[in-house]
Enzyme design. Structure first.
Site, PDB file in Angstrom:
ATOM      1  CG  ASP A  20      -3.911 -19.226   7.721  1.00 33.36           C
ATOM      2  OD1 ASP A  20      -3.547 -19.386   6.544  1.00 33.36           O
ATOM      3  OD2 ASP A  20      -3.343 -18.456   8.511  1.00 33.36           O
ATOM      4  CG  ASP A  42       0.138 -20.482   4.211  1.00 29.44           C
ATOM      5  OD1 ASP A  42       0.433 -19.406   3.643  1.00 29.44           O
ATOM      6  OD2 ASP A  42      -0.640 -20.543   5.176  1.00 29.44           O
TER       7      ASP A  42
END
Length: 170
Positions: free
Chosen positions: A123, A141
């Site tokens: 991330d 995402d």
């Protein structure tokens, strides 16, 4: 639907899913290998940073302690779910639903590849407003959330497929 129409539709859905997968994996590789060497926080605006985070858990890092040692199992399950979602996309009667599901499948497959390759999902997007931070996320995402939102909106506001029998028998 003729075979050539089905084949073209399958190709479009595969291109969408593969596009999400490739874009997300490329972005993660650039961030991990080049931008974040050494790892640091890069402040781009008053509300947007680049950070490097590895999420061994599921959404928002939940169950990360439990899942840290089971990345391969979780990645495998996630890959099976992504494949199943793609199959549902291929058999969906509505184009918008098929598109939404292929976005979701591409994002899930990319995060699954991270788990299988790195043991955790990379991330790097950090959004913050007034001192409050949203958990770091990635482009996969974004595709998953967008796919879910489009699919939900389609279910709530879209027209239903017709059950009328066609005259020409197709």
């Amino acid at each position: 639907m003729s075979i050539s129409v089905k084949f073209r539709r399958a190709c479009v859905l595969a291109i969408v899913a593969l596009g999400v997968f490739v874009f997300d994996q490329a972005a993660k590789a650039v961030v991990v290998e080049f931008i974040m060497q050494p790892p640091r926080k890069i402040e781009l605006t008053d509300f947007f940073n680049l950070v490097l985070s590895f999420n061994p858990g599921i959404s928002f890092g939940m169950l990360s302690g439990l899942l840290r040692d089971n990345a391969v199992a979780l990645g495998t399950v996630q890959a099976i779910v992504a494949l199943t979602i793609m199959i549902f996309a291929l058999y969906s009667h509505r184009r918008i639903d098929a598109l939404a599901l292929s976005m979701l499948a591409g994002g899930a497959a990319s995060n699954s590849a991270d788990r299988l390759h790195r043991g955790a999902v990379v991330d790097f997007i950090d959004i913050h407003i007034a001192g409050m931070h949203w958990p770091a996320f990635n482009f996969a995402d974004v595709a998953v959330v967008a796919g879910v939102m489009v699919f939900a909106a389609s279910g709530m506001f879209g027209s239903r497929p017709s059950n009328k029998t066609q005259v020409n028998g197709s």
